[in-house]
Enzyme design. Structure first.
Site, PDB file in Angstrom:
ATOM      1  N   SER A   1      42.007  35.468  35.662  1.00  0.00           N
ATOM      2  CA  SER A   1      41.574  34.087  35.775  1.00  0.00           C
ATOM      3  C   SER A   1      42.031  33.418  37.082  1.00  0.00           C
ATOM      4  O   SER A   1      41.569  33.779  38.146  1.00  0.00           O
ATOM      5  CB  SER A   1      42.069  33.315  34.545  1.00  0.00           C
ATOM      6  OG  SER A   1      41.423  32.095  34.430  1.00  0.00           O
TER       7      SER A   1
ATOM      8  N   ASP B   1      37.682  37.098  50.267  1.00  0.00           N
ATOM      9  CA  ASP B   1      36.382  36.739  50.849  1.00  0.00           C
ATOM     10  C   ASP B   1      36.531  36.098  52.222  1.00  0.00           C
ATOM     11  O   ASP B   1      35.694  36.298  53.111  1.00  0.00           O
ATOM     12  CB  ASP B   1      35.639  35.774  49.914  1.00  0.00           C
ATOM     13  CG  ASP B   1      34.954  36.508  48.768  1.00  0.00           C
ATOM     14  OD1 ASP B   1      35.154  37.737  48.654  1.00  0.00           O
ATOM     15  OD2 ASP B   1      34.239  35.862  47.984  1.00  0.00           O
TER      16      ASP B   1
ATOM     17  N   LYS C   1      38.609  38.161  34.152  1.00  0.00           N
ATOM     18  CA  LYS C   1      38.272  36.981  33.346  1.00  0.00           C
ATOM     19  C   LYS C   1      37.641  35.950  34.275  1.00  0.00           C
ATOM     20  O   LYS C   1      38.329  35.247  34.999  1.00  0.00           O
ATOM     21  CB  LYS C   1      39.507  36.407  32.666  1.00  0.00           C
ATOM     22  CG  LYS C   1      39.205  35.176  31.815  1.00  0.00           C
ATOM     23  CD  LYS C   1      40.461  34.694  31.095  1.00  0.00           C
ATOM     24  CE  LYS C   1      40.165  33.429  30.292  1.00  0.00           C
ATOM     25  NZ  LYS C   1      39.887  32.265  31.160  1.00  0.00           N
TER      26      LYS C   1
END
Length: 454
Positions: free
Chosen positions: A303, A314, A328
């Site tokens: 999460s 990224d 998750k």
């Protein structure tokens, strides 16, 4: 992972209306069941539900409490959606609010339902579960004598929570076990320290985030400043350890990533409702210097910790190292209800800046490094190697200053080792993944200098 605050008034209003409707139906359905004919499938389904309620109330072998039936029905309703949506009766809801502040009584273990089995996401550091050797991926088959097969997460948490000093036994099945094994545990007051830090080596800091709580960003800010002060200047590199971090508050994950990302998107969420479509971007101020970062993750990173790892990956701001994360990729909204109970409802999916959903996939590390315990006696074994200075009649170098410096350095190292061995984080020296991360940072610094000498 939860967005902080309660914003879902529309859902709350809808739920209140639904509950009111149900109560009305319980009272009148047995007499007026024909009134709903021709009103559509949803209406007919609710009628079916109220019919069953009325039959239970009227004919069950014992008298039943209506609230208990309604709570049970809501639990079943939410359990049919996904493993993370759940209903919290008043006492559970109260405990959940305490959890996000970092203190509660229990074992210190994060759980989920995976393939219908109660499964450990990760044990929380320095808790009874962690010390007993409970691991990420462990399947909890029994809590004391109660099988967990038909328990929802709330029931399981309730059974594991309790007063300090009381006992509970978990029956665990783990990959590699021939048969389930019992882990007797003694409950304790769990005080989850969200952020820990220390210097790994000159210029290289280490920050461990165990869980994303209300003060995680504040604690991280202090930790980074402390590391900078200890280093007497900007760091040469940082290891950000998110292993076995089960997540927590969404806004704290965004703030943590914001320390390191110059600008652009950190994470965005998408759901059916307008309010569930959100974008979180980096601010222009309060940035850390652009030193290299290695983020450590594993199967217990879930999460909010995956949001941070995904955003830094990224933006190419950090190298992610370790093993595949939990996966998750959903956002749960906490909705307070009128009777002090609460609803934890999955309202959105989140995506990394490049549009990746990690739901059921997880973050794939740039460099896969499995966990491996380094032998604690490695230094002693290293000392057994024969060196030139150990050979008979070897040439001595007449450099007294150098010898003095060497002896000073040896004493300094011995003193340093002696001092470090008393610290609780001393096991980092035997943590293979942390050492690999440190080697990568050091190697990066060396490679940069290689080109500059020409």
């Amino acid at each position: 992972m939860f967005p902080s605050g309660s914003k879902k008034k529309r859902i709350l209003a809808g739920l209140v209306i639904t509950m009111a409707t149900l109560v009305i139906f319980i009272g009148i359905s047995s007499q007026r069941r024909c009134a709903a004919e021709g009103k559509g499938s949803d209406y007919e389904t609710i009628e079916l539900f109220t019919d069953v309620m009325a039959i239970i109330k009227k004919s069950y072998v014992e008298e039943v409490d209506t609230k208990k039936l309604v709570y049970g029905a809501i639990n079943g309703m939410l359990a049919s959606l996904d493993p993370h949506s759940s209903f919290m009766p008043p006492d559970t809801y109260k405990e959940m609010k305490i959890d996000t502040k970092g203190t509660f009584g229990g074992l210190g273990i994060e759980i989920t339902i995976k393939d219908g089995i109660l499964t450990v996401i990760s044990p929380i550091e320095d808790t009874p579960a962690f010390k007993a050797g409970i691991k990420s991926g462990d399947q909890i088959l029994k809590i004391d004598e109660r099988f967990t097969k038909d328990l929802n997460i709330n029931d399981a948490v309730k059974r594991m929570r309790g007063l300090k000093g009381t006992k509970v036994t978990l029956t665990i099945m783990r990959e590699g076990f021939d048969k389930p094994m019992e882990f007797p545990l003694i409950r304790d007051v769990i005080q989850v320290k969200s952020v820990r830090s220390r210097m790994l080596d000159s210029g290289y800091g280490y920050v461990r985030i165990a869980q994303f709580q209300e003060k995680t960003d504040e604690d991280l800010t202090k930790a980074l400043k402390t590391l900078q002060d200890e280093n007497k200047g900007a760091l040469s590199g940082l290891v950000l350890d998110l292993r076995n971090d089960p997540g927590g508050l969404l806004d704290q994950a965004v703030k943590v990533a914001d320390h390191f990302i110059e600008d652009g998107l950190i994470v965005y969420t998408e759901g059916r409702e307008k309010d569930s479509k959100m974008q979180f971007s980096a601010r222009k101020t309060g940035k850390e210097p652009n030193y290299p970062i290695v983020v450590l993750i594993n199967g217990g990173s879930a999460s909010a910790s995956e949001i941070v790892a995904g955003a830094l990956q990224d933006h190419k701001r950090a190298i992610v190292m370790g093993t595949q994360s939990f996966g998750k990729g959903s956002v749960q909204t906490i909705i307070p209800l009128s009777d002090e109970s609460g609803l934890r409802l999955t309202t959105a999916r989140y995506y990394t800046p490049n549009g990746r959903s990690i739901q059921a996939k997880g973050i794939t590390p740039d460099i896969v490094v499995q966990r491996l315990e380094l032998p604690k006696e490695s230094d002693k074994k290293e000392g057994l190697h024969l060196r030139e200075k150990d050979l008979e009649n070897h040439f001595e170098v007449e450099d007294k200053d150098s010898k003095k410096d060497e002896k000073k350095e040896e004493k300094k190292e011995e003193k340093k080792e002696s001092t470090l061995s008393t610290k609780p984080d001393d096991n980092l020296k035997n943590d293979y993944q942390v050492m690999r991360a440190l080697d990568l940072l050091k190697g990066w610094e060396i490679m940069k200098k290689m080109g500059s000498t020409k």
